[in-house]
Design a protein around this motif. Structure first.
Motif, PDB file in Angstrom:
ATOM      1  N   MET A  55       0.808  -1.223   0.000  1.00 32.90           N
ATOM      2  CA  MET A  55       0.000   0.000   0.000  1.00 32.90           C
ATOM      3  C   MET A  55       0.841   1.273   0.000  1.00 32.90           C
ATOM      4  SD  MET A  55      -3.057  -1.007  -0.352  1.00 32.90           S
ATOM      5  CE  MET A  55      -3.950   0.516  -0.064  1.00 32.90           C
ATOM      6  N   GLU A  56       2.162   1.113   0.089  1.00 37.53           N
ATOM      7  CA  GLU A  56       3.053   2.268  -0.032  1.00 37.53           C
ATOM      8  C   GLU A  56       3.581   2.419  -1.456  1.00 37.53           C
ATOM      9  OE1 GLU A  56       4.828   2.471   4.497  1.00 37.53           O
ATOM     10  OE2 GLU A  56       5.838   1.160   3.056  1.00 37.53           O
ATOM     11  N   SER A  57       3.140   1.547  -2.344  1.00 34.15           N
ATOM     12  CA  SER A  57       3.622   1.582  -3.720  1.00 34.15           C
ATOM     13  C   SER A  57       2.961   2.699  -4.511  1.00 34.15           C
ATOM     14  CB  SER A  57       3.375   0.236  -4.416  1.00 34.15           C
ATOM     15  OG  SER A  57       1.982   0.008  -4.556  1.00 34.15           O
ATOM     16  N   ALA A  64      -4.885   3.959   0.257  1.00 36.11           N
ATOM     17  CA  ALA A  64      -4.606   4.045   1.692  1.00 36.11           C
ATOM     18  C   ALA A  64      -5.024   5.412   2.223  1.00 36.11           C
ATOM     19  CB  ALA A  64      -3.126   3.792   1.958  1.00 36.11           C
ATOM     20  N   GLU A  65      -4.799   6.441   1.426  1.00 38.64           N
ATOM     21  CA  GLU A  65      -5.182   7.794   1.838  1.00 38.64           C
ATOM     22  C   GLU A  65      -6.704   7.946   1.897  1.00 38.64           C
ATOM     23  OE1 GLU A  65      -3.130  10.134  -1.045  1.00 38.64           O
ATOM     24  OE2 GLU A  65      -1.154   9.824  -0.118  1.00 38.64           O
ATOM     25  N   MET A  66      -7.410   7.248   1.009  1.00 36.05           N
ATOM     26  CA  MET A  66      -8.876   7.290   1.034  1.00 36.05           C
ATOM     27  C   MET A  66      -9.427   6.657   2.314  1.00 36.05           C
ATOM     28  SD  MET A  66     -10.014   6.059  -2.780  1.00 36.05           S
ATOM     29  CE  MET A  66      -9.426   6.850  -4.279  1.00 36.05           C
ATOM     30  N   VAL A  67      -8.903   5.478   2.647  1.00 34.73           N
ATOM     31  CA  VAL A  67      -9.435   4.718   3.782  1.00 34.73           C
ATOM     32  C   VAL A  67      -8.871   5.222   5.107  1.00 34.73           C
ATOM     33  CG1 VAL A  67      -9.647   2.412   4.793  1.00 34.73           C
ATOM     34  CG2 VAL A  67      -9.736   2.696   2.306  1.00 34.73           C
ATOM     35  N   HIS A  68      -7.629   5.646   5.091  1.00 33.13           N
ATOM     36  CA  HIS A  68      -6.935   6.113   6.301  1.00 33.13           C
ATOM     37  C   HIS A  68      -7.063   5.085   7.430  1.00 33.13           C
ATOM     38  CE1 HIS A  68      -4.845   9.074   8.628  1.00 33.13           C
ATOM     39  NE2 HIS A  68      -5.772   9.109   9.549  1.00 33.13           N
ATOM     40  N   ILE A  71      -3.999   0.627  10.725  1.00 28.70           N
ATOM     41  CA  ILE A  71      -2.860  -0.257  10.512  1.00 28.70           C
ATOM     42  C   ILE A  71      -3.052  -0.982   9.178  1.00 28.70           C
ATOM     43  CG2 ILE A  71      -3.882  -2.253  11.709  1.00 28.70           C
ATOM     44  CD1 ILE A  71      -1.062  -2.621  13.049  1.00 28.70           C
ATOM     45  N   ILE A  72      -1.955  -1.368   8.530  1.00 27.09           N
ATOM     46  CA  ILE A  72      -2.037  -2.039   7.224  1.00 27.09           C
ATOM     47  C   ILE A  72      -1.194  -3.311   7.231  1.00 27.09           C
ATOM     48  CG2 ILE A  72      -1.619  -1.880   4.745  1.00 27.09           C
ATOM     49  CD1 ILE A  72      -1.841   1.161   4.973  1.00 27.09           C
ATOM     50  N   ILE A  73      -1.786  -4.393   6.750  1.00 29.81           N
ATOM     51  CA  ILE A  73      -1.062  -5.639   6.473  1.00 29.81           C
ATOM     52  C   ILE A  73      -0.845  -5.661   4.960  1.00 29.81           C
ATOM     53  CG2 ILE A  73      -1.138  -8.159   6.516  1.00 29.81           C
ATOM     54  CD1 ILE A  73      -3.110  -7.862   8.924  1.00 29.81           C
ATOM     55  N   HIS A  74       0.391  -5.542   4.538  1.00 28.02           N
ATOM     56  CA  HIS A  74       0.732  -5.492   3.115  1.00 28.02           C
ATOM     57  C   HIS A  74       1.187  -6.866   2.624  1.00 28.02           C
ATOM     58  CE1 HIS A  74       1.618  -0.975   3.527  1.00 28.02           C
ATOM     59  NE2 HIS A  74       1.780  -1.398   4.769  1.00 28.02           N
ATOM     60  N   GLN A  75       1.078  -7.061   1.335  1.00 25.75           N
ATOM     61  CA  GLN A  75       1.701  -8.176   0.623  1.00 25.75           C
ATOM     62  C   GLN A  75       1.520  -9.530   1.337  1.00 25.75           C
ATOM     63  OE1 GLN A  75       5.502  -5.905   0.345  1.00 25.75           O
ATOM     64  NE2 GLN A  75       5.341  -6.340  -1.842  1.00 25.75           N
ATOM     65  N   ASN A  76       0.257  -9.800   1.642  1.00 24.03           N
ATOM     66  CA  ASN A  76      -0.110 -11.093   2.228  1.00 24.03           C
ATOM     67  C   ASN A  76       0.659 -11.410   3.516  1.00 24.03           C
ATOM     68  OD1 ASN A  76      -2.099 -12.193   0.220  1.00 24.03           O
ATOM     69  ND2 ASN A  76      -0.364 -11.836  -1.141  1.00 24.03           N
ATOM     70  N   GLY A  77       0.793 -10.407   4.363  1.00 24.15           N
ATOM     71  CA  GLY A  77       1.364 -10.633   5.684  1.00 24.15           C
ATOM     72  C   GLY A  77       2.864 -10.468   5.802  1.00 24.15           C
ATOM     73  N   THR A  78       3.547 -10.075   4.719  1.00 25.10           N
ATOM     74  CA  THR A  78       4.996  -9.953   4.779  1.00 25.10           C
ATOM     75  C   THR A  78       5.467  -8.574   5.251  1.00 25.10           C
ATOM     76  OG1 THR A  78       5.046  -9.413   2.411  1.00 25.10           O
ATOM     77  CG2 THR A  78       5.435 -11.714   3.034  1.00 25.10           C
ATOM     78  N   LYS A  82       2.030   0.887  10.672  1.00 25.05           N
ATOM     79  CA  LYS A  82       1.051   1.704  11.390  1.00 25.05           C
ATOM     80  C   LYS A  82       1.484   3.145  11.202  1.00 25.05           C
ATOM     81  CE  LYS A  82      -1.041   2.633  15.854  1.00 25.05           C
ATOM     82  NZ  LYS A  82      -0.828   2.579  17.321  1.00 25.05           N
ATOM     83  N   GLY A  83       0.798   3.851  10.315  1.00 19.96           N
ATOM     84  CA  GLY A  83       1.241   5.189   9.949  1.00 19.96           C
ATOM     85  C   GLY A  83       2.607   5.105   9.291  1.00 19.96           C
ATOM     86  N   GLU A  84       3.554   5.893   9.786  1.00 18.26           N
ATOM     87  CA  GLU A  84       4.913   5.889   9.245  1.00 18.26           C
ATOM     88  C   GLU A  84       5.784   4.808   9.880  1.00 18.26           C
ATOM     89  OE1 GLU A  84       5.909   7.898   6.733  1.00 18.26           O
ATOM     90  OE2 GLU A  84       3.802   8.538   6.681  1.00 18.26           O
ATOM     91  N   GLU A  85       5.264   4.128  10.896  1.00 14.71           N
ATOM     92  CA  GLU A  85       6.047   3.140  11.630  1.00 14.71           C
ATOM     93  C   GLU A  85       5.921   1.756  11.000  1.00 14.71           C
ATOM     94  OE1 GLU A  85       6.460   1.375  16.211  1.00 14.71           O
ATOM     95  OE2 GLU A  85       4.778   2.700  15.673  1.00 14.71           O
ATOM     96  N   GLU A  86       7.047   1.131  10.719  1.00 13.94           N
ATOM     97  CA  GLU A  86       7.059  -0.234  10.203  1.00 13.94           C
ATOM     98  C   GLU A  86       7.170  -1.195  11.374  1.00 13.94           C
ATOM     99  OE1 GLU A  86      10.312  -2.454   7.738  1.00 13.94           O
ATOM    100  OE2 GLU A  86       9.051  -1.320   6.331  1.00 13.94           O
TER     101      GLU A  86
END
Length: 272
Positions: A55-57, A64-68, A71-78, A82-86
Motif C-alpha cells: 500500500m506504499e507503492s 490508503a489515503e482514502m481509507v486512512h 494499521i495495514i497488512i501489506h503483501q499477504n502478511g509480509t 502503522k502510519g509511518e512506523e514499520e
C-alpha cells in the motif's frame, strides 16, 4: 511487534481486503456506503487493510489515503505498518529472487511488483493487458526489473500476470517453497514464501492490540483471503467473491456495488 500495546482501547478489529472488497476496480472507487460505515466506526474498532498489495507503492498509496486505516497488512502478511512506523517486514531471499527472475525469463512469465517509485515487471506488456482486462485501464509507471538487483531493492512478495493456471501449476511445482494465490479476477496471482499469508498478519495485529480472535472480523473476496478468514473470529465474503472464498466464509454479503460492506456490518450488529 510489541504485544498488547493498545489493549482495551478498542472493541475489536475489522480486517478489509482491498481489491474487490473495499475497492471497486472498474470504477476505481470505494463505495460511499463503505466509507461512511468505516468512518462511523473509527476509534471504536481498529480499521485494518489486509491486502496482497504494497500500500506504499506508486499505484496504491491513494487508496490508503482514502481509507486512512489504523494499521495495514501489506503483501499477504509480509509487511505491517502503522502510519509511518514499520512494525514488521520479511524480505525475500536474494538468491531465490534471482532464480525466479531467470526462470520467468526462460518461461516467458511476467513477474514483478509495485514499489514507491513505480512498477517493476519483467514483461510490462503482459501486465498492462491484465490490468486493462481487469480494471479497464492501466496507470502504471514501469521501471526496468534489472534495477531491483542493481539497487538491492528489498522485496517481500511478488505477483505474476498472464496465463495464471499455467503459471501457478509450474511455479509451485518447480519452487515448492512458494505459494501462489490467484486473484478473483483471474488476471494475476500473488506469490509468497510458504509460512507467510494474510493469516500471519492478522495474528500479529491481534497480538499488537491485545484483542482476542472472537472480536475480529475479516472481509474478502479472493482465495488469498481464506487464510485471513480462518485467523479471524468472523469472516465475510462479498457477493462478488470467488466461490472458494464464499464456501469458507461464515457469511456472504451483497456485492461491493450493492453496499456489501455496510450491509454486512449492519447484519453483524457492529453498525447501528
Amino acid at each position: 511487534m510489541d504485544q498488547g500495546k493498545e489493549k482495551n482501547k478498542y472493541e475489536g478489529i475489522l480486517f478489509f481486503d482491498l481489491d474487490g472488497t473495499l475497492l471497486e476496480n472498474r470504477s476505481d472507487s470505494i463505495p460511499e456506503s463503505a466509507m461512511q460505515a468505516i468512518d462511523s466506526l473509527r476509534g471504536k474498532y481498529v480499521i485494518c487493510i489486509c491486502t496482497g498489495r504494497d500500500m506504499e507503492s506508486q499505484n496504491a498509496r491513494k487508496y490508503a489515503e482514502m481509507v486512512h486505516p489504523d494499521i495495514i497488512i501489506h503483501q499477504n502478511g509480509t509487511k505491517i505498518t502503522k502510519g509511518e512506523e514499520e512494525l514488521f517486514r520479511h524480505a525475500m531471499d536474494a538468491g531465490l529472487l534471482h532464480e525466479l527472475y531467470e526462470y520467468s525469463a526462460k518461461k516467458g512469465f511476467c513477474m514483478g511488483f509495485s514499489h514507491a517509485n513505480g512498477c517493476y515487471y519483467t514483461i510490462p506488456e503482459i501486465k498492462t493487458a491484465s490490468d486493462v482486462s481487469w480494471r479497464g485501464f492501466c496507470d502504471r509507471h514501469y521501471l526496468p526489473f534489472e534495477e531491483v538487483f542493481e539497487k538491492n531493492i528489498p522485496i517481500a512478495a511478488l505477483s505474476f500476470a498472464g496465463d495464471i493456471p499455467k503459471v501457478k501449476e509450474e511455479v509451485e511445482r518447480d519452487f515448492p517453497q512458494l505459494t501462489l494465490f490467484a486473484f478473483n479476477s483471474g488476471t494475476g496471482a500473488d506469490v509468497v514464501e510458504k509460512g507467510f499469508t494474510k493469516a500471519d498478519g492478522v495474528r500479529r495485529v491481534r497480538e499488537y492490540y491485545g484483542i482476542p480472535k472472537e472480536k475480529t472480523y475479516a472481509f474478502g473476496d479472493s482465495p488469498n483471503d481464506i487464510p485471513m478468514f480462518e485467523a479471524a473470529g468472523t469472516s465475510v465474503a462479498m457477493g462478488n467473491a470467488d466461490e472458494r472464498a464464499k464456501e469458507k466464509a461464515d457469511m456472504v454479503t451483497d456485492d461491493i456495488t450493492k453496499d456489501g460492506i455496510r450491509n454486512a456490518l449492519l447484519k453483524l450488529g457492529i453498525l447501528s
